[in-house]
Design an enzyme around this catalytic site. Structure first.
Site, PDB file in Angstrom:
ATOM      1  N   ILE A  54       9.961 -12.912   5.506  1.00 56.88           N
ATOM      2  CA  ILE A  54      10.840 -13.052   4.352  1.00 56.88           C
ATOM      3  C   ILE A  54      12.048 -12.133   4.543  1.00 56.88           C
ATOM      4  O   ILE A  54      11.905 -11.038   5.084  1.00 56.88           O
ATOM      5  CB  ILE A  54      10.111 -12.649   3.047  1.00 56.88           C
ATOM      6  CG1 ILE A  54       8.705 -13.254   2.994  1.00 56.88           C
ATOM      7  CG2 ILE A  54      10.934 -13.026   1.818  1.00 56.88           C
ATOM      8  CD1 ILE A  54       8.618 -14.745   2.949  1.00 56.88           C
ATOM      9  N   GLY A  97      11.296  -6.211  -3.365  1.00 56.80           N
ATOM     10  CA  GLY A  97      10.881  -7.282  -2.452  1.00 56.80           C
ATOM     11  C   GLY A  97      10.391  -8.532  -3.151  1.00 56.80           C
ATOM     12  O   GLY A  97      10.960  -8.988  -4.144  1.00 56.80           O
ATOM     13  N   VAL A 141      -2.664   0.997  -8.274  1.00 49.94           N
ATOM     14  CA  VAL A 141      -3.769   0.022  -8.266  1.00 49.94           C
ATOM     15  C   VAL A 141      -5.047   0.551  -7.604  1.00 49.94           C
ATOM     16  O   VAL A 141      -6.085  -0.099  -7.667  1.00 49.94           O
ATOM     17  CB  VAL A 141      -3.354  -1.328  -7.610  1.00 49.94           C
ATOM     18  CG1 VAL A 141      -2.269  -2.012  -8.431  1.00 49.94           C
ATOM     19  CG2 VAL A 141      -2.940  -1.148  -6.159  1.00 49.94           C
ATOM     20  N   TYR A 167      -4.171  -4.261   7.850  1.00 41.75           N
ATOM     21  CA  TYR A 167      -3.391  -5.141   6.957  1.00 41.75           C
ATOM     22  C   TYR A 167      -3.932  -6.572   6.981  1.00 41.75           C
ATOM     23  O   TYR A 167      -4.135  -7.189   5.936  1.00 41.75           O
ATOM     24  CB  TYR A 167      -1.917  -5.100   7.394  1.00 41.75           C
ATOM     25  CG  TYR A 167      -0.980  -5.870   6.499  1.00 41.75           C
ATOM     26  CD1 TYR A 167      -0.628  -5.377   5.244  1.00 41.75           C
ATOM     27  CD2 TYR A 167      -0.417  -7.074   6.914  1.00 41.75           C
ATOM     28  CE1 TYR A 167       0.258  -6.068   4.425  1.00 41.75           C
ATOM     29  CE2 TYR A 167       0.456  -7.775   6.097  1.00 41.75           C
ATOM     30  CZ  TYR A 167       0.798  -7.262   4.856  1.00 41.75           C
ATOM     31  OH  TYR A 167       1.670  -7.950   4.041  1.00 41.75           O
ATOM     32  N   ASN A 171       8.524  -3.957  -8.405  1.00 39.52           N
ATOM     33  CA  ASN A 171       9.781  -3.191  -8.402  1.00 39.52           C
ATOM     34  C   ASN A 171      10.661  -3.446  -7.182  1.00 39.52           C
ATOM     35  O   ASN A 171      11.780  -2.969  -7.101  1.00 39.52           O
ATOM     36  CB  ASN A 171       9.475  -1.689  -8.511  1.00 39.52           C
ATOM     37  CG  ASN A 171       8.550  -1.209  -7.421  1.00 39.52           C
ATOM     38  OD1 ASN A 171       7.569  -1.880  -7.093  1.00 39.52           O
ATOM     39  ND2 ASN A 171       8.836  -0.061  -6.841  1.00 39.52           N
TER      40      ASN A 171
END
Length: 236
Positions: free
Chosen positions: A175, A15, A51, A142, A13
């Site tokens: 990005i 990026g 998830v 992360y 939804n």
């Protein structure tokens, strides 16, 4: 011309996930995205799923299968960050990131593999990060979750490789997304100095690598880590 496939992208939804979904739609595939909120791009089917919840993942797959057919290409992209220095990182900061980014990938891959084994065809692409192998201060949780995806992809390759199923990792660097756009100008130029290419990537540059590795021409590539980072993580 690539064969039209049924493609599911988690976290499609916004990026990178949104850009990947757009690219698959543009190439004529049947595309579904999972999202906890918001919608995927025009021409895609959006299904609600968290998830971290196996039952929700199962229900989302069932909805996609009944509408578009068995999932042939899975892009595990859903992820969260809870950045903080090690000394301040709570168990929950660590566990929630691992459960979403690594556990989430495990749950969707496990569910997708059923149909892929039956079809003796599958493309699994796990969206990692340059940070997974390069490391980053304040991102122990992360980085651990993103490097763990490499172990998943390589184990799947050994387990399912003879059944026409490939599993690869795409590791983006910086990005141009809403997140990086919010960084102060000085911080952005500091980051760019460390990137040999001297710029951030566009989401489309990542998306086109993902569609290629999931396509017909990449059937003999599996267990690979493909960096899309302008040279930032060379040698990792």
């Amino acid at each position: 011309m690539t064969t039209p496939r049924t493609v599911l992208i988690t976290g499609g939804n916004r990026g990178i996930g949104f850009a990947i979904a757009e690219e698959f739609v543009a190439q004529g595939h049947r595309v579904a995205v999972t999202a906890r909120s918001g919608e995927g791009p025009e021409g895609s089917l959006t299904v609600r799923a968290d998830v971290t919840d196996s039952a929700a993942v199962d229900a989302a797959f069932s909805e996609v299968e009944s509408t578009l057919g068995p999932v042939e290409v899975l892009i595990a992209n859903a992820g969260i960050t809870r950045d903080t220095l090690l000394m301040r990182m709570s168990d929950d900061d660590f566990d929630s990131v691992i459960d979403t980014n690594l556990g989430g990938a495990f749950r969707v891959v496990k569910r997708a593999s059923k149909g892929m084994l039956k079809a003796r065809f599958g493309r699994i692409v796990l969206i990692s990060s340059v940070v997974g192998l390069y490391g980053s201060a304040g991102q122990v949780n992360y980085a651990a979750s993103k490097s763990g995806l490499v172990g998943i992809a390589r184990s799947i390759t050994r387990e399912l490789g003879a059944r026409g199923i490939t599993a690869n990792v795409v590791a983006p660097g910086f990005i141009e997304t809403d997140m990086t756009a919010e960084l102060p100008e000085a911080t952005q130029s500091e980051y760019k100095k460390s990137i040999p290419a001297g710029r951030f990537a566009t989401p489309g540059e990542v998306a086109r690598v993902v569609t290629w590795i999931a396509g017909d021409d990449a059937g003999y590539i599996s267990g690979a880590v493909i960096p899309v980072d302008g040279g930032l993580g060379m040698g990792h």
